[in-house]
Motif scaffolding. Structure first.
Motif, PDB file in Angstrom:
ATOM      1  N   LEU A 377      -7.462  24.334 -10.677  1.00  0.00           N
ATOM      2  CA  LEU A 377      -6.418  23.782 -11.099  1.00  0.00           C
ATOM      3  C   LEU A 377      -5.411  23.567  -9.678  1.00  0.00           C
ATOM      4  CD1 LEU A 377      -5.232  26.350 -13.750  1.00  0.00           C
ATOM      5  CD2 LEU A 377      -6.107  24.088 -14.188  1.00  0.00           C
ATOM      6  N   GLY A 378      -6.008  23.314  -8.822  1.00  0.00           N
ATOM      7  CA  GLY A 378      -5.269  23.071  -7.431  1.00  0.00           C
ATOM      8  C   GLY A 378      -4.585  24.170  -6.871  1.00  0.00           C
ATOM      9  N   LEU A 379      -4.658  25.495  -7.298  1.00  0.00           N
ATOM     10  CA  LEU A 379      -3.892  26.623  -6.803  1.00  0.00           C
ATOM     11  C   LEU A 379      -4.648  26.993  -5.442  1.00  0.00           C
ATOM     12  CD1 LEU A 379      -2.990  28.198 -10.138  1.00  0.00           C
ATOM     13  CD2 LEU A 379      -1.771  26.524  -8.713  1.00  0.00           C
ATOM     14  N   LEU A 380      -3.921  27.477  -4.410  1.00  0.00           N
ATOM     15  CA  LEU A 380      -4.782  27.976  -3.417  1.00  0.00           C
ATOM     16  C   LEU A 380      -4.686  29.553  -3.408  1.00  0.00           C
ATOM     17  CD1 LEU A 380      -6.206  27.362  -0.635  1.00  0.00           C
ATOM     18  CD2 LEU A 380      -4.087  27.722   0.617  1.00  0.00           C
ATOM     19  N   GLU A 381      -5.728  30.298  -3.773  1.00  0.00           N
ATOM     20  CA  GLU A 381      -5.701  31.939  -3.570  1.00  0.00           C
ATOM     21  C   GLU A 381      -5.994  32.311  -2.289  1.00  0.00           C
ATOM     22  OE1 GLU A 381      -7.989  32.823  -7.852  1.00  0.00           O
ATOM     23  OE2 GLU A 381      -9.059  31.794  -6.410  1.00  0.00           O
ATOM     24  N   MET A 382      -5.179  33.447  -2.019  1.00  0.00           N
ATOM     25  CA  MET A 382      -5.335  34.275  -0.832  1.00  0.00           C
ATOM     26  C   MET A 382      -5.351  35.880  -1.210  1.00  0.00           C
ATOM     27  SD  MET A 382      -2.251  32.962   1.412  1.00  0.00           S
ATOM     28  CE  MET A 382      -2.581  34.265   2.663  1.00  0.00           C
ATOM     29  N   THR A 383      -5.535  36.694  -0.444  1.00  0.00           N
ATOM     30  CA  THR A 383      -5.253  38.004  -0.549  1.00  0.00           C
ATOM     31  C   THR A 383      -4.860  38.749   0.872  1.00  0.00           C
ATOM     32  OG1 THR A 383      -7.381  38.890   0.234  1.00  0.00           O
ATOM     33  CG2 THR A 383      -6.959  38.285  -2.219  1.00  0.00           C
ATOM     34  N   ARG A 384      -3.924  39.618   0.731  1.00  0.00           N
ATOM     35  CA  ARG A 384      -3.339  40.325   2.101  1.00  0.00           C
ATOM     36  C   ARG A 384      -3.382  41.704   1.867  1.00  0.00           C
ATOM     37  NH1 ARG A 384       1.608  41.576   4.651  1.00  0.00           N
ATOM     38  NH2 ARG A 384       1.528  40.966   6.996  1.00  0.00           N
ATOM     39  N   LYS A 385      -3.932  42.631   2.806  1.00  0.00           N
ATOM     40  CA  LYS A 385      -4.016  44.219   2.649  1.00  0.00           C
ATOM     41  C   LYS A 385      -2.406  44.363   2.892  1.00  0.00           C
ATOM     42  CE  LYS A 385      -6.210  47.976   4.424  1.00  0.00           C
ATOM     43  NZ  LYS A 385      -7.148  48.553   5.487  1.00  0.00           N
TER      44      LYS A 385
END
Length: 413
Positions: A377-385
């Motif tokens: 869908l054109g979304l950027l995914e990321m995670t942060r601790k």
């Protein structure tokens, strides 16, 4: 140049980190309410829950701490059994155990604790039972990585583990060895206290907010430290002298008429950076929505019109947004799952440019962050601790009327 600006009041210490005048980190701490992360406790196991593969441990706080089975096994993955044992075979109710807090209590949940002990120093992180040497991934030169790894292997005892921090790059063995000796003595003190006390009991607290930032994000010879309290100046200089004897710039004592946060434009940047709507240079905007599970950031061109074509305008907007989002994630200490809704771009090359711009900014963030990529869908995914939460942070208070939704019920009659 980095500047650490410290504002002390009767009950609260507030710390801002500026990078070339731009606010990149902020934290605050109330007196007598120092955060728990990093602290060591002698606790007593209260419940062992096989269905959750976890135990609850009384460490003397309001809520029992949560200890997951993985945090009881050997800290070196290669030393763990191939088949994970049940928590019941490792712990039993009433057992006393030394634990370290790895995540603050939040909401109705207690702290998360571990037996994978770590003690951070200036040049290294010391792990008394990890049995390996690691080197920060941010050190890129292979020759330097090999030197530091070899140094760690020579210095550590058989059961010990060491992670060489980024700042250890090009440091002489004498400095690293001194750091290790200090951390060993600290660990021996923790063990001695655990043998002399009855659970639940605090064995060791992490450093104060100012000391932590000096240790983790400050170059004593190059960066500037400015504090508006004479007492805090003396304490900071004593800590710097222990950490880098004779090798630090004098700590500045601010005694101007206006607040130190006003003089250094910290307060102004805080107000601009912590709202739901953030306006970027040129008029583009970010809409920042946080829930307990994830954070969603929406990028809009709004009044920004720079570019000869639509694709160029969109790409420029997204590049500006990526740089600001990277800074704000670090500043707001956003953790967990993060979804960024950049404006749709037609070319893969432009998406790569945006990802690289974001990666360049978050590379300066000391907290572990992963960019997972673009969705269909054109979304950027990321995670942060995120381990800590501010005990006195610059955070908006949830509205008692709408509960933070921005809406209240309206019944049509």
């Amino acid at each position: 140049m980095k500047q650490m600006i410290v504002h002390c009041t009767q009950h609260v210490t507030r710390m801002a980190l500026l990078d070339n005048g731009s606010l990149v980190e902020y934290a605050a701490e109330r007196d007598q309410q120092q955060g728990l992360v990093g602290s060591y406790y002698k606790g007593r196991v209260m419940n062992v829950l096989p269905g959750m593969q976890a135990a609850f441990v009384d460490i003397g706080q309001k809520k029992n701490a949560f200890l997951y089975v993985d945090d009881v096994l050997h800290p070196h993955l290669e030393k763990q059994p191939e088949v994970k044992p049940s928590i019941e075979t490792l712990l039993e109710p009433g057992q006393e155990i030394v634990v370290q807090v790895r995540k603050e209590p939040r909401g109705g949940k207690g702290a998360r604790v571990t037996t994978h002990y770590t003690l951070p120093g200036r040049w290294m992180v010391y792990m008394p039972f990890a049995e390996y040497v690691g080197v920060s991934k941010k050190i890129s030169r292979e020759s330097e990585r090999a030197r530091l790894k070899g140094m760690g292997e020579r210095l550590r005892r058989r059961e010990e583990g060491i992670i060489m921090r980024t700042v250890s790059e090009d440091e002489p063995v004498e400095a690293v060895e001194g750091d290790l000796s200090f951390l060993r003595a600290q660990w021996e003190m923790i063990i001695r206290r655990s043998q002399e006390t009855v659970a639940p009991a605090l064995l060791h607290s992490d450093l104060s907010i100012v000391q932590r930032f000096i240790r983790d994000a400050f170059n004593p010879q190059r960066d500037e430290l400015m504090i508006d309290s004479a007492k805090a100046v003396r304490e900071a200089e004593a800590f710097l002298n222990d950490m880098a004897p004779g090798k630090y710039k004098p700590v500045g004592f601010y005694h101007g008429q206006e607040s130190i946060f006003t003089a250094y434009r910290v307060q102004e940047q805080l107000h601009k950076s912590f709202g739901r709507k953030i306006t970027l240079e040129g008029g583009a905007t970010l809409i920042w929505d946080e829930t307990e599970a994830l954070t969603v950031i929406d990028v809009n061109t709004a009044q920004y019109t720079g570019g000869s074509t639509l694709e160029e305008t969109v790409t420029r907007t997204n590049l500006l947004a990526a740089e600001e989002i990277g800074r704000l994630i670090r500043l707001r200490d956003t953790g967990g799952i993060i979804i960024i809704d950049f404006i749709d771009m037609q070319r893969d090359e432009h998406r790569r440019m945006v990802t690289e711009r974001l990666e360049g900014v978050i590379r300066r963030d000391r907290t572990q962050t992963h960019i997972l990529g673009w969705t269909h869908l054109g979304l950027l995914e990321m995670t942060r601790k995120k381990a800590r939460h501010d005990s006195a942070g610059f955070a908006p208070v949830t509205c008692q009327c709408c509960g933070g939704t921005g809406k209240v019920g309206s019944w049509l009659e």
